[in-house]
Design an enzyme around this catalytic site. Structure first.
Site, PDB file in Angstrom:
ATOM      1  CB  THR A 151      -3.959 -20.521  -0.103  1.00 38.98           C
ATOM      2  OG1 THR A 151      -3.676 -19.370  -0.880  1.00 38.98           O
ATOM      3  CG2 THR A 151      -2.710 -20.990   0.608  1.00 38.98           C
ATOM      4  NE  ARG A 184       4.035 -17.558  -6.792  1.00 38.76           N
ATOM      5  CZ  ARG A 184       5.106 -18.010  -7.405  1.00 38.76           C
ATOM      6  NH1 ARG A 184       5.482 -17.504  -8.563  1.00 38.76           N
ATOM      7  NH2 ARG A 184       5.823 -18.971  -6.872  1.00 38.76           N
ATOM      8  CE  LYS A 236      -0.817 -18.351  -1.940  1.00 40.00           C
ATOM      9  NZ  LYS A 236      -0.639 -17.014  -2.477  1.00 40.00           N
ATOM     10  CG  ASN A 240       1.320 -16.134   1.624  1.00 41.85           C
ATOM     11  OD1 ASN A 240       2.006 -15.360   0.945  1.00 41.85           O
ATOM     12  ND2 ASN A 240       0.046 -16.352   1.364  1.00 41.85           N
ATOM     13  NE  ARG A 243       5.017  -9.962   2.321  1.00 43.79           N
ATOM     14  CZ  ARG A 243       5.933  -9.033   2.075  1.00 43.79           C
ATOM     15  NH1 ARG A 243       7.177  -9.382   1.854  1.00 43.79           N
ATOM     16  NH2 ARG A 243       5.584  -7.748   2.053  1.00 43.79           N
ATOM     17  NE  ARG A 276      26.432 -14.280   1.632  1.00 40.52           N
ATOM     18  CZ  ARG A 276      27.543 -13.627   1.237  1.00 40.52           C
ATOM     19  NH1 ARG A 276      27.629 -13.167   0.018  1.00 40.52           N
ATOM     20  NH2 ARG A 276      28.547 -13.463   2.083  1.00 40.52           N
ATOM     21  N   GLY A 287      -1.580  -8.764   9.403  1.00 45.06           N
ATOM     22  CA  GLY A 287      -2.999  -8.972   9.116  1.00 45.06           C
ATOM     23  C   GLY A 287      -3.226  -9.483   7.715  1.00 45.06           C
ATOM     24  CB  CYS A 290      -2.773 -14.674   2.725  1.00 42.92           C
ATOM     25  SG  CYS A 290      -3.948 -14.257   1.441  1.00 42.92           S
ATOM     26  CE  LYS A 353      -1.104  -5.442   1.172  1.00 45.93           C
ATOM     27  NZ  LYS A 353      -0.184  -6.364   0.521  1.00 45.93           N
ATOM     28  NE  ARG A 438       2.184  -0.343  10.080  1.00 44.98           N
ATOM     29  CZ  ARG A 438       2.069  -1.526   9.496  1.00 44.98           C
ATOM     30  NH1 ARG A 438       3.097  -2.071   8.875  1.00 44.98           N
ATOM     31  NH2 ARG A 438       0.937  -2.193   9.551  1.00 44.98           N
TER      32      ARG A 438
HETATM   33  N1  SAJ Z   1       4.029  -6.692   7.053  1.00 43.60           N
HETATM   34  C1  SAJ Z   1       4.946  -6.332   8.046  1.00 43.60           C
HETATM   35  N2  SAJ Z   1       6.264  -6.224   7.697  1.00 43.60           N
HETATM   36  C2  SAJ Z   1       6.695  -6.446   6.413  1.00 43.60           C
HETATM   37  C3  SAJ Z   1       5.752  -6.816   5.427  1.00 43.60           C
HETATM   38  C4  SAJ Z   1       4.416  -6.935   5.765  1.00 43.60           C
HETATM   39  O1  SAJ Z   1       4.606  -6.133   9.214  1.00 43.60           O
HETATM   40  O2  SAJ Z   1       7.908  -6.333   6.177  1.00 43.60           O
HETATM   41  C5  SAJ Z   1       2.612  -6.873   7.413  1.00 43.60           C
HETATM   42  C6  SAJ Z   1       1.659  -5.940   6.670  1.00 43.60           C
HETATM   43  O3  SAJ Z   1       1.550  -4.694   7.315  1.00 43.60           O
HETATM   44  C7  SAJ Z   1       0.369  -6.752   6.686  1.00 43.60           C
HETATM   45  C8  SAJ Z   1       0.844  -8.207   6.652  1.00 43.60           C
HETATM   46  O4  SAJ Z   1       2.208  -8.170   6.995  1.00 43.60           O
HETATM   47  O5  SAJ Z   1      -0.332  -6.558   7.890  1.00 43.60           O
HETATM   48  C9  SAJ Z   1       0.641  -8.915   5.319  1.00 43.60           C
HETATM   49  O6  SAJ Z   1       1.020  -8.096   4.228  1.00 43.60           O
HETATM   50  P1  SAJ Z   1       1.754  -8.658   2.927  1.00 43.60           P
HETATM   51  O7  SAJ Z   1       1.936  -7.525   1.996  1.00 43.60           O
HETATM   52  O8  SAJ Z   1       2.980  -9.381   3.312  1.00 43.60           O
HETATM   53  O9  SAJ Z   1       0.777  -9.772   2.407  1.00 43.60           O
HETATM   54  P2  SAJ Z   1      -0.698  -9.933   1.780  1.00 43.60           P
HETATM   55  O10 SAJ Z   1      -1.462 -10.817   2.696  1.00 43.60           O
HETATM   56  O11 SAJ Z   1      -1.328  -8.643   1.393  1.00 43.60           O
HETATM   57  O12 SAJ Z   1      -0.352 -10.724   0.449  1.00 43.60           O
HETATM   58  C10 SAJ Z   1       0.394 -11.937   0.531  1.00 43.60           C
HETATM   59  C11 SAJ Z   1       1.420 -11.914  -0.584  1.00 43.60           C
HETATM   60  N3  SAJ Z   1       2.401 -12.958  -0.325  1.00 43.60           N
HETATM   61  C12 SAJ Z   1       3.710 -12.706  -0.377  1.00 43.60           C
HETATM   62  O13 SAJ Z   1       4.177 -11.606  -0.616  1.00 43.60           O
HETATM   63  C13 SAJ Z   1       4.616 -13.862  -0.140  1.00 43.60           C
HETATM   64  C14 SAJ Z   1       0.720 -12.066  -1.928  1.00 43.60           C
HETATM   65  O14 SAJ Z   1       1.652 -12.205  -2.974  1.00 43.60           O
HETATM   66  C15 SAJ Z   1      -0.184 -13.303  -1.919  1.00 43.60           C
HETATM   67  O15 SAJ Z   1      -0.890 -13.429  -3.121  1.00 43.60           O
HETATM   68  C16 SAJ Z   1      -1.190 -13.153  -0.802  1.00 43.60           C
HETATM   69  O16 SAJ Z   1      -0.459 -13.046   0.433  1.00 43.60           O
HETATM   70  C17 SAJ Z   1      -2.079 -14.378  -0.812  1.00 43.60           C
HETATM   71  O17 SAJ Z   1      -3.225 -14.240  -1.297  1.00 43.60           O
HETATM   72  O18 SAJ Z   1      -1.649 -15.460  -0.440  1.00 43.60           O
END
Ligand code: SAJ
Length: 464
Positions: A151, A184, A236, A240, A243, A276, A287, A290, A353, A438
């Site tokens: 990234t 991804r 890309k 993220n 999210r 929607r 955490g 990414c 996570k 949680r």
């Molecule tokens: N989290 C929340 N609430 C949610 C979702 C996640 O608090 O509704 C927190 C998790 O507990 C964690 C953090 O967010 O601490 C990140 O978790 P994640 O599952 O969203 O992301 P990563 O970092 O494990 O993976 C992401 C992914 N990106 C997306 O889903 C858009 C993955 O597809 C990417 O490949 C990765 O980043 C990356 O390498 O960029």
């Protein structure tokens, strides 16, 4: 079929064009692939490609990782990975090297899977990428396809990678081809996601487009969308950032719900019945390698003067969440009349996570740092991770909770959903507290067992 020599285009001197040379090698699987970086992205990538019959040579600056992998030891807790590595090593489809120059010289395709961190000022750090590009430039002994998977900040490919690879000596399209195809894959399911996910490929010339697309088609099954490099870089980062911003929204609503005495979970369930609306989950922070960083890579291109406030504000809010969890814990301990300083607090989970062993940039790190300034004894329990962030690590839940005053559920590991509350109660100190980051537990049930219970985003429920 492009493998038929009659259909291959030749340069004026009779040699095959770079495109046809690489296409042929990709088709007959004689292309050697070098993977730079054997981390949570690079290792599954190398394994997935070698599993398709390509010979892969892996390189990592960390010699320990290279040595472990070459002995079949998998430093990543990924399903299937260990077995596959051993099989591929045995079949000579996968090898590792500690010599970066050799990795480049022996390969036709170089994949870059290295970290792209930000510094203390939240600006991109480019040294890792620069160093790999220089190594490739210095060892460009044949036609190669360079694929960047990391990234990166917008314009890194055109503004940094391309000039470093060419550097007055080589030309893209003539000596090498270049494409950006950001990974991804989600940690924990990397191998499957590498193969099945849809992908974006960024390219700025037709030859690079054809060859990169062909290679990806050979090793992945998802839909591939082709665009220019800067659009792929931004896409890309947007994925993220989307999210992160949505999690921040969920967290902000959770903080409001706490104050209003309602349950954020109930509100989200109701709101999500709208066709929607699909809210993310509120939690103790964001955490991983990414999400806490990628929004800053996107913002680093703000020199253009674009107005932006939501992305940075979201980062700040998500970064604040561990502090909020610490505040909840301290105020509940105070309500029992105990000394906060002398209280024993147990953090459940250091992974960032659920059900993984990765603790990078975990919210637990900041939570523990805040608590350590206030309480004397902070313990951690996480059966997946060795990390303790300076707290006392316990290997069993029973030992961890013995005589403790407060448990804080931080990571959403499945095992924390079904706690043996009556047993835990007998082990803990009088007036035990559970802080549920949680919202895993049922308030009534926990309170009936004799605990003081406080969940993030759940105010004292006053309206059913
Ligand atoms: N989290 C929340 N609430 C949610 C979702 C996640 O608090 O509704 C927190 C998790 O507990 C964690 C953090 O967010 O601490 C990140 O978790 P994640 O599952 O969203 O992301 P990563 O970092 O494990 O993976 C992401 C992914 N990106 C997306 O889903 C858009 C993955 O597809 C990417 O490949 C990765 O980043 C990356 O390498 O960029």
């Amino acid at each position: 079929m492009l493998t038929e020599r009659s259909k291959l285009s030749k340069k004026s001197n009779g040699e095959l064009s770079i495109k046809d040379t690489l296409m042929t090698k990709i088709h007959n699987k004689s292309a050697y692939v070098a993977v730079f970086g054997l981390g949570r992205v690079g290792l599954p990538t190398a394994v997935a490609i070698a599993s398709q019959g390509y010979r892969v040579i892996g390189y990592d600056t960390n010699k320990n990782i290279t040595r472990c992998v070459s002995n079949g030891i998998n430093h990543i807790n990924e399903k299937e990975l260990t077995d596959r590595i051993k099989k591929l090593l045995k079949g000579n489809l996968f090898t590792t090297t500690i010599h970066a120059n050799n990795a480049v010289r022996e390969s036709d395709i170089v994949m870059i899977c290295i970290p792209t961190p930000v510094n203390e000022f939240r600006k991109p750090v480019f040294n890792h990428i620069e160093s790999v590009c220089r190594i490739i430039h210095n060892n460009l002994n044949n036609n190669k396809l360079i694929l960047l998977e990391s990234t990166v900040a917008p314009n890194t490919v055109k503004g940094l990678v391309l000039p470093l690879l060419e550097n007055g000596k080589w030309k893209c399209g003539e000596h090498f081809l270049l494409a950006y195809c950001p990974e991804r894959m989600i940690p924990g399911r990397a191998l499957t996601e590498f193969i099945n996910n849809d992908r974006i490929v960024g390219v700025d010339d037709e030859q690079s487009a054809s060859v990169a697309l062909e290679f990806l088609r050979q090793v992945t099954k998802g839909k591939i969308s082709v665009t220019d490099t800067i659009s792929a870089e931004i896409t890309k980062l947007v994925e993220n950032t989307f999210r992160d911003v949505n999690i921040a929204l969920a967290n902000e609503i959770a903080l409001i719900c706490e104050k209003l005495g309602v349950d954020v979970e109930k509100i989200f369930k109701l709101a999500n019945t709208h066709p929607r609306v699909n809210l993310h989950k509120a939690g103790p922070g964001v955490g991983g390698p990414c999400l806490p960083k990628d929004p800053y890579l996107l913002l680093s291109s703000k020199q253009q003067g674009a107005k932006s406030s939501i992305i940075a504000a979201s980062r700040e809010l998500n970064d604040y969440m561990p502090e909020h969890v610490a505040e909840l814990s301290i105020s509940e301990i105070e309500r029992t009349g105990k000394s906060v300083k002398r209280s024993k607090v147990v953090v459940f989970g250091v992974a960032y996570k659920a059900d993984i062993d990765d603790s990078r940039y975990s919210p637990s790190e900041k939570l523990i740092a805040v608590l350590k300034n206030i309480c004397t004894e902070i313990r951690v329990f996480d059966p997946y991770c060795d990390e303790s962030f300076g707290a006392i690590k316990f290997n069993t839940m029973q030992e961890a909770v013995k005589d403790a005053d407060c448990i804080i559920i931080v990571t959403d590991h499945t095992i924390f959903k079904n706690l043996d509350l009556s047993k835990i109660k007998t082990l803990m100190a009088p007036n035990p507290i559970i802080i549920d980051g949680r919202r895993f537990l049922d308030q009534e049930e926990v309170e009936n067992q004799g605990f003081i219970y406080k969940a993030l985003g759940r105010g004292r429920i006053i309206n059913g």
